[in-house]
Design a protein around this motif. Sequence first.
Motif, PDB file in Angstrom:
ATOM      1  N   VAL A  26     -26.901  -1.594  71.131  1.00 19.24           N
ATOM      2  CA  VAL A  26     -27.409  -2.798  70.460  1.00 19.24           C
ATOM      3  C   VAL A  26     -28.206  -3.648  71.442  1.00 19.24           C
ATOM      4  O   VAL A  26     -29.289  -4.154  71.116  1.00 19.24           O
ATOM      5  CB  VAL A  26     -26.251  -3.610  69.854  1.00 19.24           C
ATOM      6  CG1 VAL A  26     -26.771  -4.932  69.266  1.00 19.24           C
ATOM      7  CG2 VAL A  26     -25.548  -2.806  68.769  1.00 19.24           C
ATOM      8  N   LEU A  30     -32.054  -4.898  71.321  1.00 25.16           N
ATOM      9  CA  LEU A  30     -32.448  -6.299  71.468  1.00 25.16           C
ATOM     10  C   LEU A  30     -33.433  -6.486  72.611  1.00 25.16           C
ATOM     11  O   LEU A  30     -34.302  -7.356  72.560  1.00 25.16           O
ATOM     12  CB  LEU A  30     -31.206  -7.167  71.674  1.00 25.16           C
ATOM     13  CG  LEU A  30     -30.252  -7.282  70.482  1.00 25.16           C
ATOM     14  CD1 LEU A  30     -28.997  -8.062  70.873  1.00 25.16           C
ATOM     15  CD2 LEU A  30     -30.934  -7.937  69.293  1.00 25.16           C
ATOM     16  N   VAL A  33     -36.756  -6.037  71.323  1.00 25.75           N
ATOM     17  CA  VAL A  33     -37.211  -7.203  70.552  1.00 25.75           C
ATOM     18  C   VAL A  33     -37.860  -8.214  71.490  1.00 25.75           C
ATOM     19  O   VAL A  33     -38.979  -8.666  71.276  1.00 25.75           O
ATOM     20  CB  VAL A  33     -36.034  -7.846  69.784  1.00 25.75           C
ATOM     21  CG1 VAL A  33     -36.473  -9.141  69.119  1.00 25.75           C
ATOM     22  CG2 VAL A  33     -35.479  -6.862  68.754  1.00 25.75           C
ATOM     23  N   ALA A  38     -37.489 -14.267  67.893  1.00 24.09           N
ATOM     24  CA  ALA A  38     -36.907 -13.171  67.124  1.00 24.09           C
ATOM     25  C   ALA A  38     -35.442 -12.967  67.503  1.00 24.09           C
ATOM     26  O   ALA A  38     -34.601 -12.668  66.649  1.00 24.09           O
ATOM     27  CB  ALA A  38     -37.698 -11.889  67.354  1.00 24.09           C
ATOM     28  N   LEU A  39     -35.134 -13.134  68.782  1.00 21.31           N
ATOM     29  CA  LEU A  39     -33.736 -13.045  69.208  1.00 21.31           C
ATOM     30  C   LEU A  39     -32.904 -14.147  68.561  1.00 21.31           C
ATOM     31  O   LEU A  39     -31.726 -13.949  68.255  1.00 21.31           O
ATOM     32  CB  LEU A  39     -33.650 -13.138  70.728  1.00 21.31           C
ATOM     33  CG  LEU A  39     -34.189 -11.936  71.508  1.00 21.31           C
ATOM     34  CD1 LEU A  39     -34.212 -12.234  73.002  1.00 21.31           C
ATOM     35  CD2 LEU A  39     -33.366 -10.691  71.216  1.00 21.31           C
ATOM     36  N   ARG A  41     -33.375 -15.314  65.585  1.00 18.16           N
ATOM     37  CA  ARG A  41     -33.103 -14.868  64.219  1.00 18.16           C
ATOM     38  C   ARG A  41     -32.018 -13.788  64.215  1.00 18.16           C
ATOM     39  O   ARG A  41     -31.160 -13.759  63.326  1.00 18.16           O
ATOM     40  CB  ARG A  41     -34.383 -14.338  63.578  1.00 18.16           C
ATOM     41  CG  ARG A  41     -35.480 -15.396  63.450  1.00 18.16           C
ATOM     42  CD  ARG A  41     -36.690 -14.851  62.695  1.00 18.16           C
ATOM     43  NE  ARG A  41     -37.747 -15.851  62.645  1.00 18.16           N
ATOM     44  CZ  ARG A  41     -38.805 -15.878  63.439  1.00 18.16           C
ATOM     45  NH1 ARG A  41     -38.946 -14.934  64.358  1.00 18.16           N
ATOM     46  NH2 ARG A  41     -39.722 -16.815  63.330  1.00 18.16           N
ATOM     47  N   CYS A  42     -32.068 -12.902  65.201  1.00 18.87           N
ATOM     48  CA  CYS A  42     -31.046 -11.856  65.290  1.00 18.87           C
ATOM     49  C   CYS A  42     -29.655 -12.457  65.480  1.00 18.87           C
ATOM     50  O   CYS A  42     -28.655 -11.927  64.978  1.00 18.87           O
ATOM     51  CB  CYS A  42     -31.357 -10.915  66.448  1.00 18.87           C
ATOM     52  SG  CYS A  42     -32.815  -9.872  66.221  1.00 18.87           S
ATOM     53  N   SER A  43     -29.590 -13.538  66.185  1.00 16.88           N
ATOM     54  CA  SER A  43     -28.290 -14.125  66.522  1.00 16.88           C
ATOM     55  C   SER A  43     -27.559 -14.664  65.305  1.00 16.88           C
ATOM     56  O   SER A  43     -26.342 -14.831  65.348  1.00 16.88           O
ATOM     57  CB  SER A  43     -28.478 -15.243  67.548  1.00 16.88           C
ATOM     58  OG  SER A  43     -29.127 -16.353  66.959  1.00 16.88           O
ATOM     59  N   VAL A  45     -27.536 -13.119  62.394  1.00 18.70           N
ATOM     60  CA  VAL A  45     -27.204 -12.003  61.514  1.00 18.70           C
ATOM     61  C   VAL A  45     -25.690 -11.795  61.447  1.00 18.70           C
ATOM     62  O   VAL A  45     -25.126 -11.582  60.378  1.00 18.70           O
ATOM     63  CB  VAL A  45     -27.900 -10.717  61.997  1.00 18.70           C
ATOM     64  CG1 VAL A  45     -27.384  -9.497  61.237  1.00 18.70           C
ATOM     65  CG2 VAL A  45     -29.405 -10.836  61.831  1.00 18.70           C
ATOM     66  N   PHE A  49     -23.864  -9.931  66.867  1.00 18.78           N
ATOM     67  CA  PHE A  49     -25.198 -10.143  67.413  1.00 18.78           C
ATOM     68  C   PHE A  49     -25.255 -11.444  68.209  1.00 18.78           C
ATOM     69  O   PHE A  49     -25.886 -11.523  69.253  1.00 18.78           O
ATOM     70  CB  PHE A  49     -26.226 -10.186  66.277  1.00 18.78           C
ATOM     71  CG  PHE A  49     -26.783  -8.844  65.909  1.00 18.78           C
ATOM     72  CD1 PHE A  49     -26.033  -7.694  66.096  1.00 18.78           C
ATOM     73  CD2 PHE A  49     -28.051  -8.724  65.383  1.00 18.78           C
ATOM     74  CE1 PHE A  49     -26.543  -6.448  65.769  1.00 18.78           C
ATOM     75  CE2 PHE A  49     -28.574  -7.485  65.043  1.00 18.78           C
ATOM     76  CZ  PHE A  49     -27.812  -6.341  65.233  1.00 18.78           C
ATOM     77  N   ASN A  50     -24.583 -12.447  67.684  1.00 22.96           N
ATOM     78  CA  ASN A  50     -24.575 -13.746  68.356  1.00 22.96           C
ATOM     79  C   ASN A  50     -24.016 -13.632  69.760  1.00 22.96           C
ATOM     80  O   ASN A  50     -24.506 -14.258  70.702  1.00 22.96           O
ATOM     81  CB  ASN A  50     -23.753 -14.730  67.527  1.00 22.96           C
ATOM     82  CG  ASN A  50     -23.887 -16.156  68.024  1.00 22.96           C
ATOM     83  OD1 ASN A  50     -24.705 -16.451  68.880  1.00 22.96           O
ATOM     84  ND2 ASN A  50     -23.070 -17.036  67.495  1.00 22.96           N
ATOM     85  N   VAL A  53     -26.703 -11.367  72.085  1.00 25.37           N
ATOM     86  CA  VAL A  53     -28.063 -11.820  72.357  1.00 25.37           C
ATOM     87  C   VAL A  53     -28.207 -12.368  73.770  1.00 25.37           C
ATOM     88  O   VAL A  53     -29.228 -12.155  74.435  1.00 25.37           O
ATOM     89  CB  VAL A  53     -28.504 -12.868  71.316  1.00 25.37           C
ATOM     90  CG1 VAL A  53     -29.678 -13.693  71.826  1.00 25.37           C
ATOM     91  CG2 VAL A  53     -28.891 -12.187  70.012  1.00 25.37           C
TER      92      VAL A  53
END
Length: 354
Positions: A26, A30, A33, A38-39, A41-43, A45, A49-50, A53
């Motif tokens: 993962v 990242l 990315v 964008a990171l 936004r991923c956080s 999810v 992910f949080n 990141v």
Amino acid sequence: MQSKSRIHADPPLPQDQFDQIPDSLVILILNKVADVRALGRCSVVSKRFNSLVTYVHDVYVKIDRVISVDSDPFDESLNPASPKPRSLFSHLLRLMLLAILKPFNHIRNPGGGNSRPLIPQVSHHSPVQVLKNFTHIRNLCMELPAGDVGTEDGVLLKWRAEFGSTLQSCVILGGTRMDRHNAVDGDHSNPAAEEEIGNIPESFYTNGGLKLRVVWTISSLIAASTRHYLLRPIIKNHPTLRSLVLTDSDEQGTLTMGVEQLREFREKPVAASATANRTQVPASNMKLRYAPYIELPGGMGMQGATLVAIRPSGEGGGGSRKEAFLASAFDGSFRAAVNALLTRRTYLLEMNGF
């Protein structure tokens, strides 16, 4: 006849296959990315992910606009309300700040209900504050919204500089005009003769050609040294950094620092200029090469083509490394321009530190 009742077990919930992917994979995704927004936004999810990141190694930060700031000294130096420095370029670069979109307002530190935003109120924070919770950054690229040196329409100016605790090398490529015609400007009177012997024409000194190149050189060095000075807190806060690139959306200038340069930066004190918030430029030797006109790939041509290579005085050796830095400073047709100019006669100049 009695009816028979049957007891059916609830079907098992489908297993989330994504949860089977190991954290290391993962984080690798990242890293691809990279973009800090964008990171963000991923956080949001998932909690997973949080938590991951902040461990990315490769981060790209685009500075979109200038915003007002408060608090720490780095921010204060960029505050438009603070006293303006004497240097125009220094003032413009002191106004740099990061504007990150709203997703970062939702990033939270892992570890419970009392967690606070990882980057609270990001739109009002500097790059230092935005990056402070990324604890494993190895490769950082930052992009400014525009180039630092103003030029007239049609003029080409590009520079690339390497810094440690001070300037190590700088390459400047300039041209008075880029076009698709084989016309030549007033920098020369007899192009065939000059091309044959490789000399700079006399008119170069009398019509302001040399003065213009000096302005390009000084302006580019001021821009580079100001960028370098503003990177101090970022380098201090991220000891895992291995490479750092600070460029701009106009692709005018690029400052780079590798592993050795970053180590030198941390071990040796940075000498600040006495008149502005920038690193002092040391006394240097310059090699200037000039061609009235050179043809480039794609049918383009560069008028008044000039290449300036700058190294601090007293630094000998490293010939192959210096040539490699020159040859790889720019890409595409601009690399071809550098290679063409490297065949021209070299003129040596000296410059005092400032």
